[in-house]
Scaffold this active site. Structure first.
Site, PDB file in Angstrom:
ATOM      1  N   PRO A  77      -1.375   5.909   1.123  1.00  0.00           N
ATOM      2  CA  PRO A  77      -2.609   4.953   0.445  1.00  0.00           C
ATOM      3  C   PRO A  77      -3.224   4.304   1.615  1.00  0.00           C
ATOM      4  O   PRO A  77      -2.608   3.702   2.431  1.00  0.00           O
ATOM      5  CB  PRO A  77      -1.751   3.879  -0.124  1.00  0.00           C
ATOM      6  CG  PRO A  77      -0.453   3.528   0.539  1.00  0.00           C
ATOM      7  CD  PRO A  77       0.033   4.926   1.046  1.00  0.00           C
ATOM      8  N   SER A 106      -4.381   3.801  -3.036  1.00  0.00           N
ATOM      9  CA  SER A 106      -4.411   2.464  -2.816  1.00  0.00           C
ATOM     10  C   SER A 106      -4.738   1.653  -4.024  1.00  0.00           C
ATOM     11  O   SER A 106      -5.651   1.938  -4.777  1.00  0.00           O
ATOM     12  CB  SER A 106      -5.215   2.153  -1.760  1.00  0.00           C
ATOM     13  OG  SER A 106      -5.103   0.791  -1.202  1.00  0.00           O
ATOM     14  N   TYR A 129      -0.092  -3.504  -4.498  1.00  0.00           N
ATOM     15  CA  TYR A 129      -0.184  -4.784  -4.028  1.00  0.00           C
ATOM     16  C   TYR A 129       0.228  -5.751  -5.456  1.00  0.00           C
ATOM     17  O   TYR A 129      -0.410  -5.817  -6.253  1.00  0.00           O
ATOM     18  CB  TYR A 129      -1.399  -5.239  -3.394  1.00  0.00           C
ATOM     19  CG  TYR A 129      -1.611  -4.465  -1.982  1.00  0.00           C
ATOM     20  CD1 TYR A 129      -0.630  -4.646  -0.995  1.00  0.00           C
ATOM     21  CD2 TYR A 129      -2.653  -3.959  -1.600  1.00  0.00           C
ATOM     22  CE1 TYR A 129      -0.755  -4.370   0.254  1.00  0.00           C
ATOM     23  CE2 TYR A 129      -2.911  -3.329  -0.398  1.00  0.00           C
ATOM     24  CZ  TYR A 129      -1.770  -3.509   0.544  1.00  0.00           C
ATOM     25  OH  TYR A 129      -1.955  -2.967   1.844  1.00  0.00           O
ATOM     26  N   THR A 155       4.155  -1.984  -1.818  1.00  0.00           N
ATOM     27  CA  THR A 155       4.024  -2.464  -0.417  1.00  0.00           C
ATOM     28  C   THR A 155       4.496  -3.800  -0.211  1.00  0.00           C
ATOM     29  O   THR A 155       4.310  -4.729  -0.833  1.00  0.00           O
ATOM     30  CB  THR A 155       2.528  -2.551   0.105  1.00  0.00           C
ATOM     31  OG1 THR A 155       2.208  -1.019  -0.384  1.00  0.00           O
ATOM     32  CG2 THR A 155       2.443  -2.950   1.388  1.00  0.00           C
ATOM     33  N   LYS A 230       7.826   0.460   0.213  1.00  0.00           N
ATOM     34  CA  LYS A 230       6.928   0.729   1.448  1.00  0.00           C
ATOM     35  C   LYS A 230       7.072  -0.391   2.370  1.00  0.00           C
ATOM     36  O   LYS A 230       6.208  -1.397   2.133  1.00  0.00           O
ATOM     37  CB  LYS A 230       5.729   1.422   1.060  1.00  0.00           C
ATOM     38  CG  LYS A 230       4.773   1.495   2.171  1.00  0.00           C
ATOM     39  CD  LYS A 230       3.350   2.114   1.652  1.00  0.00           C
ATOM     40  CE  LYS A 230       2.359   2.787   2.809  1.00  0.00           C
ATOM     41  NZ  LYS A 230       1.667   1.359   3.455  1.00  0.00           N
ATOM     42  N   HIS A 254       2.861  -0.023   8.375  1.00  0.00           N
ATOM     43  CA  HIS A 254       1.566  -0.548   7.679  1.00  0.00           C
ATOM     44  C   HIS A 254       0.578   0.250   8.907  1.00  0.00           C
ATOM     45  O   HIS A 254      -0.509  -0.505   8.939  1.00  0.00           O
ATOM     46  CB  HIS A 254       1.539  -1.802   7.574  1.00  0.00           C
ATOM     47  CG  HIS A 254       0.371  -2.032   6.344  1.00  0.00           C
ATOM     48  ND1 HIS A 254       0.792  -2.580   5.270  1.00  0.00           N
ATOM     49  CD2 HIS A 254      -0.870  -1.891   6.189  1.00  0.00           C
ATOM     50  CE1 HIS A 254      -0.332  -2.743   4.389  1.00  0.00           C
ATOM     51  NE2 HIS A 254      -1.273  -2.009   4.911  1.00  0.00           N
TER      52      HIS A 254
HETATM   53  C1  FNR Z   1      -3.629   1.227   5.428  1.00  0.00           C
HETATM   54  N1  FNR Z   1      -2.461   1.104   4.817  1.00  0.00           N
HETATM   55  C2  FNR Z   1      -2.364   0.883   3.619  1.00  0.00           C
HETATM   56  N2  FNR Z   1      -1.086   0.672   2.914  1.00  0.00           N
HETATM   57  C3  FNR Z   1      -0.806   0.080   1.812  1.00  0.00           C
HETATM   58  O1  FNR Z   1       0.048   0.006   1.179  1.00  0.00           O
HETATM   59  N3  FNR Z   1      -2.037   0.008   0.984  1.00  0.00           N
HETATM   60  C4  FNR Z   1      -3.259   0.052   1.527  1.00  0.00           C
HETATM   61  O2  FNR Z   1      -4.333  -0.085   0.673  1.00  0.00           O
HETATM   62  C5  FNR Z   1      -3.297   0.446   2.828  1.00  0.00           C
HETATM   63  N4  FNR Z   1      -4.831   0.569   3.289  1.00  0.00           N
HETATM   64  C6  FNR Z   1      -4.804   1.209   4.528  1.00  0.00           C
HETATM   65  C7  FNR Z   1      -6.270   1.314   5.159  1.00  0.00           C
HETATM   66  C8  FNR Z   1      -6.398   1.712   6.569  1.00  0.00           C
HETATM   67  C9  FNR Z   1      -7.598   1.802   6.789  1.00  0.00           C
HETATM   68  C10 FNR Z   1      -5.408   2.066   7.102  1.00  0.00           C
HETATM   69  C11 FNR Z   1      -5.414   2.939   8.607  1.00  0.00           C
HETATM   70  C12 FNR Z   1      -3.960   1.666   6.604  1.00  0.00           C
HETATM   71  C13 FNR Z   1      -1.358   1.606   5.547  1.00  0.00           C
HETATM   72  C14 FNR Z   1      -0.991   3.153   5.343  1.00  0.00           C
HETATM   73  O3  FNR Z   1      -0.568   3.405   3.986  1.00  0.00           O
HETATM   74  C15 FNR Z   1       0.030   3.595   6.191  1.00  0.00           C
HETATM   75  O4  FNR Z   1       1.028   2.777   6.223  1.00  0.00           O
HETATM   76  C16 FNR Z   1      -0.449   4.097   7.788  1.00  0.00           C
HETATM   77  O5  FNR Z   1      -1.573   4.293   7.785  1.00  0.00           O
HETATM   78  C17 FNR Z   1       0.217   5.078   8.324  1.00  0.00           C
HETATM   79  O6  FNR Z   1      -0.004   5.162   9.782  1.00  0.00           O
HETATM   80  P1  FNR Z   1      -0.922   6.065  10.421  1.00  0.00           P
HETATM   81  O7  FNR Z   1      -0.788   7.739   9.721  1.00  0.00           O
HETATM   82  O8  FNR Z   1      -2.434   5.654   9.885  1.00  0.00           O
HETATM   83  O9  FNR Z   1      -0.946   6.114  11.765  1.00  0.00           O
END
Ligand code: FNR
Length: 369
Positions: A77, A106, A129, A155, A230, A254
């Site tokens: 997400p 997300s 969330y 999360t 997560k 995250h």
């Molecule tokens: C996220 N991540 C994230 N996680 C979540 O639980 N809810 C969310 O809304 C978001 N939003 C989000 C936005 C952006 C721009 C990023 C980069 C990350 C975390 C995401 O789910 C995940 O854990 C990481 O992005 C994994 O790492 P990599 O692949 O970006 O290195």
């Protein structure tokens, strides 16, 4: 010039996107040590490939929570995808479904659960969330279930937002032409400007800091969907998550956006896998940019991985086609890694196909020949 690997989309996105948006997508917390480490740690794991095995046919299919997918590479997400491209989550959903894999939407998407469901068939998970107002949560979970989402990714690493300094400097906020679509009707879809990060203020106002294990149980009383927890990176929390009824665990920091100086997820993975004792599947996200990274995670016991930033960057660069290309490149690299390691199916990938820093020091003490 032709894009030949996932990482190249980062620079293209940086050129295309407004600074505030690119920085929000790219940043990690504070010193961004964990952000670097999520990548660097993969480079410390080496292969022990097996040779002279007939690798004419490679089967990458696998099953996640009972759903068959084409490969163990899924979409994490990431919030607010319409800042990257006008089609945002729609494009991601289509790309995931045409690749035969799972998209996680997300809570803070700029398209609603119903809108994403309307793009057509596909296996989708919903990231949750937990808001202070539990009626909001219950309604949203019910909507996701009705829209055909198959699991909740809860999360658990965000009681407060990590300190992302670029967002503070840029006074990051959701552009006024967009809303957090799932919350539009609930009057929680807009993000006010703040004199630091607008998102950090939104989280401080709305997200429930008191969230605890009993709430994981509560969630099971309001939905039949299985719950993936997560954001687990320790053995202790793995055991608690299983006790609380989790159907699976996502080892995640995250994307290094919350607590800085936690280990890279690939370093934490094996501890979690051992604690889970095969009772629930363990997944990983964080820094996966190559097919070799996918293989390493599976060799350490993951049932699959998720990618975050590569999706928003490729979306910014080329929309749906970009996300498709990212999934395709990772797929091809992973297939090649399997072939060159002598593995014909996911179940043939074992711990013996890699060696890590923390293995018995066979290299140092090997006899000199
Ligand atoms: C996220 N991540 C994230 N996680 C979540 O639980 N809810 C969310 O809304 C978001 N939003 C989000 C936005 C952006 C721009 C990023 C980069 C990350 C975390 C995401 O789910 C995940 O854990 C990481 O992005 C994994 O790492 P990599 O692949 O970006 O290195």
């Amino acid at each position: 010039m032709e894009v030949t690997n996932v990482t190249e989309y980062d620079a293209i996105a940086k050129e295309k996107l407004p600074k505030m948006v690119y920085d929000y997508y790219a940043s990690g917390a504070e010193d961004q040590w964990t952000l670097q480490e999520n990548r660097n740690a993969f480079a410390r794991i080496l292969f022990r490939p097996r040779i002279l095995i007939d690798v004419t046919k490679i089967d990458m299919t696998t099953t996640v929570l009972g759903f068959k997918i084409s490969m163990p590479i899924m979409i994490a997400p990431t919030a607010m995808q319409k800042m990257a491209h006008p089609e945002g989550e729609y494009a991601t959903a289509r790309a995931a479904s045409s690749a035969g894999t799972i998209m996680t939407l997300s809570s803070w998407a700029t398209s609603s659960v119903e809108e994403v469901a309307s793009t057509g068939p596909g296996i989708r998970f919903f990231q949750l969330y937990v808001y202070k107002d539990r009626n909001v949560v219950a309604q949203l979970v019910r909507r996701a279930e009705r829209a055909g989402f198959k699991a909740i990714a809860l999360t658990v690493d965000t009681p407060r937002l990590g300190r992302r300094e670029a967002d503070i400097k840029n006074r990051f906020t959701l552009p006024p032409y967009l809303t957090l679509k799932n919350f539009e009707g609930l009057d929680l879809g807009k993000m006010d400007e703040a004199n630091d990060s607008g998102l950090a203020s939104y989280v401080a106002g709305q997200i429930d800091r008191s969230l605890s294990w009993k709430d994981v149980k509560w969630l099971q009383t309001i939905t039949k969907m299985p719950i993936l927890v997560k954001g687990v990176i320790t053995a202790e929390d793995t055991r608690l998550a299983i006790q609380a009824g989790a159907a699976g665990i996502i080892v995640s920091n995250h994307g290094a956006r919350q607590l800085d100086y936690v280990p890279a997820t690939i370093m934490a993975l094996e501890e979690v896998v051992k604690a889970a004792q095969g009772r629930v599947p363990v997944f990983l996200d964080g820094g996966v940019r190559r097919g070799t990274d996918v293989f390493k995670a599976l060799a350490l016991g993951a049932s699959g991985i998720f990618i975050g930033r590569p999706v928003v960057f490729s979306l910014a660069a080329e929309g749906e086609a970009g996300v498709k290309k990212v999934l395709q490149m990772l797929r091809e690299e992973f297939e090649l890694t399997m072939a060159l390691s002598g593995c014909r199916s996911i179940s043939e990938i074992t711990r013996n196909h890699i060696s890590t820093d923390w293995d018995a020091p066979r290299a140092q003490f090997a006899p000199r020949l």
